[in-house]
Design an enzyme around this catalytic site. Structure first.
Site, PDB file in Angstrom:
ATOM      1  N   GLU A  93     -50.537   5.351 -41.421  1.00  0.00           N
ATOM      2  CA  GLU A  93     -49.895   6.026 -40.299  1.00  0.00           C
ATOM      3  C   GLU A  93     -50.513   7.406 -40.075  1.00  0.00           C
ATOM      4  OE1 GLU A  93     -45.809   5.917 -41.463  1.00  0.00           O
ATOM      5  OE2 GLU A  93     -46.132   7.134 -43.248  1.00  0.00           O
ATOM      6  N   ASP A 102     -45.541  17.022 -41.045  1.00  0.00           N
ATOM      7  CA  ASP A 102     -46.440  16.330 -40.117  1.00  0.00           C
ATOM      8  C   ASP A 102     -47.191  17.302 -39.213  1.00  0.00           C
ATOM      9  OD1 ASP A 102     -45.223  14.024 -41.175  1.00  0.00           O
ATOM     10  OD2 ASP A 102     -43.711  14.026 -39.608  1.00  0.00           O
TER      11      ASP A 102
END
Length: 514
Positions: A179, A19
């Site tokens: 997301e 991420d």
């Protein structure tokens, strides 16, 4: 004079660094990653050329910022976003099962960072956007699976107070798990970029654009980044962030996974880098099933003066524990108990004081480790455990989570010191081998390759005995049973009293990675 192309190796951050988010301050770039149950939280890196990265610390490095003591594995700190605005750095994230969404600030990205400023809305993956008119927006994921979408609202950046109600602005491309949203303003247009499809084979990055920060956003009909239709050594691409360098060139950092064997990776999700091109009608393009993202990359130029070609990062390292502080590459399992570790108690050694909790427990464990960064690797240490009592143990462990870990350790049972190899697979623990020894000092080693981990010991550091081998698949995130795993393997040193604090300290002379 025509300059030669610059080559570099992907991933730029190998091992469990998922991420990624990136920001720029002048000629300097800063990158952060998710850290989940590990402490300190949010490793932060610095670079001037986007290829060579140095860890300068952690954003969340004290308990007032992050309390993980009872946090399950793969909970804790989820996706982070870092931004720089008017001389201040901002890192926004989610403490899952904890305080929820919050951000912290710093004028120096190496820290110290502020205590958390909490914000009221959003599920996970919040991002910050500073508009030209002075307004500041939070964009965050909300909902689950196919109902997952992005919401947005304005905040007072000084206090975190919401200045508007959250509005749903983006439903993605119809796939599950929309997301990791980021909002940008580029060439007069607002772009919203998110991941979609979940962090597996169908993972992809999608994008939309509009004339307002709240949309409506026109969806580009294809992913701008994915390998979901390719047989390729890099898979699961997505969760990207964009940056422009001082040359005006655009880049993306994103996660990917290098799969082996039957389709798994003990390394977890890693950080990759690729150039961004722009279509004639103004869309950013990275790699939509074209195979442009490779393990070996060649680009016309990178930022920074005199950036040299970057081959495979040199990851072999021996830590002799002869400094006053641990390298920031080390990580603890949850917040370490007070006085559970020391570099000063026995100079030149790392001292661990075992706690009541062990490796199967959701509690602070005396464990400090390093992310596994290569499939073929070897870790070794010299342990001295003077005064060991029955039931106490200390050793070397390869850990995914409470349900999957392998360790080789020194313990005492019925007054006899013993070296033990133990494996935990899918939550079931078994002793593989027990060897009586007549010493309180042993050398321990773990070796890994694509198929297995091998647990070894030696009394002299030269002649090694293989005690047991166990499948690598069982330590991969893909082999979870009940709870999804978002981390890769961390290999480290540990001690435990198995129900009570250890009476004596476990001392480690060095930690060698090859």
């Amino acid at each position: 004079m025509v300059k030669s192309p610059v080559s570099y190796t992907n991933p730029i951050l190998p091992g469990f660094y998922p991420d990624p988010s990136i920001t720029r301050a002048g000629d300097d770039f800063y990158l952060v990653n998710s850290s989940f149950e590990y402490f300190p939280g949010v490793p932060i890196f610095h670079s001037r050329d986007l290829i060579h990265w140095e860890q300068i610390g952690h954003v969340l490095d004290r308990p007032s910022q992050l309390d993980l003591r009872d946090r399950l594995s793969s909970d804790g700190i989820y996706a982070t976003t870092i931004r720089h605005h008017d001389g201040v750095f901002y890192m926004i994230t989610t403490d899952v099962r904890g305080i929820g969404n919050f951000y912290v600030t710093a004028t120096d990205p190496a820290g110290p960072w502020s205590d958390p400023i909490r914000i009221p809305y959003g599920g996970i993956d919040p991002s910050l956007f500073f508009d030209e008119d002075g307004k500041v927006y939070v964009t965050a994921q909300q909902g689950a699976d196919y109902d997952s979408h992005a919401i947005q609202y304005e905040i007072d950046i000084a206090t975190g107070e919401a200045l508007s109600e959250p509005v749903v602005i983006w439903h993605g491309d119809g796939g599950p798990w929309t997301e990791g949203p980021h909002l940008y303003k580029i060439r007069g247009m607002y772009y919203i970029m998110t991941a979609s499809g979940g962090t597996a084979k169908d993972h992809r990055e999608i994008i939309g654009r509009g004339t307002s920060p709240y949309g409506p956003f026109e969806l580009y009909p294809e992913p701008i980044l994915t390998h979901r239709s390719l047989e390729h050594p890099i898979q699961y691409l997505g969760h990207a962030d964009l940056i422009v360098d001082p040359n005006g060139d655009w880049w993306a950092v994103f996660l990917g996974v290098r799969l082996v064997g039957s389709g798994y990776s003990v390394l977890g999700r890693e950080t990759f880098l690729a150039p961004v091109t722009w279509s004639a009608d103004g869309w950013p393009m990275i790699d939509n099933n074209e195979g442009l993202v490779q393990l070996q990359m060649s680009v016309p130029r990178v930022p920074g003066s005199g950036a040299e070609n970057a081959g495979e990062p040199l990851l072999a390292e021996k830590d002799d524990f002869d400094r006053d502080t641990l390298s920031p590459a080390w990580t603890f399992l949850r917040n370490p108990a007070e006085d559970s570790w020391s570099l000063g108690e026995r100079p030149g050694w790392l001292t661990l004081r075992g706690q009541a909790a062990g490796l199967n427990d959701v509690a602070p464990v005396a464990f400090v480790g390093r992310r596994q960064q290569r499939v073929q690797a070897e870790w070794s240490t010299l342990l001295q455990f003077k005064g060991i009592q029955d039931g106490e143990e200390a050793g070397l462990c390869a850990r995914r989570d409470e349900a999957a870990h392998y360790e080789v350790f020194l313990t005492r049972d019925d007054g006899q010191n013993k070296v033990v190899a133990r494996v935990t697979v899918r939550g079931e623990t078994r002793i593989a081998v027990i060897v009586p020894v007549y010493t309180d000092a042993v050398h321990l080693k773990i070796r890994s390759d694509e198929s297995k981990y091998t647990l070894c010991y030696s009394l002299d550091g030269r002649q090694w005995t293989e005690l047991a081998s166990e499948t690598a698949l069982a330590l991969s995130p893909e082999d979870y049973v009940q709870k999804m795993c978002f981390t890769g393997v961390v290999v480290g040193l540990y001690a435990s009293g198995n129900g009570a604090a250890c009476a004596a300290p476990a001392c480690f002379d060095w930690f060698d990675i090859r």
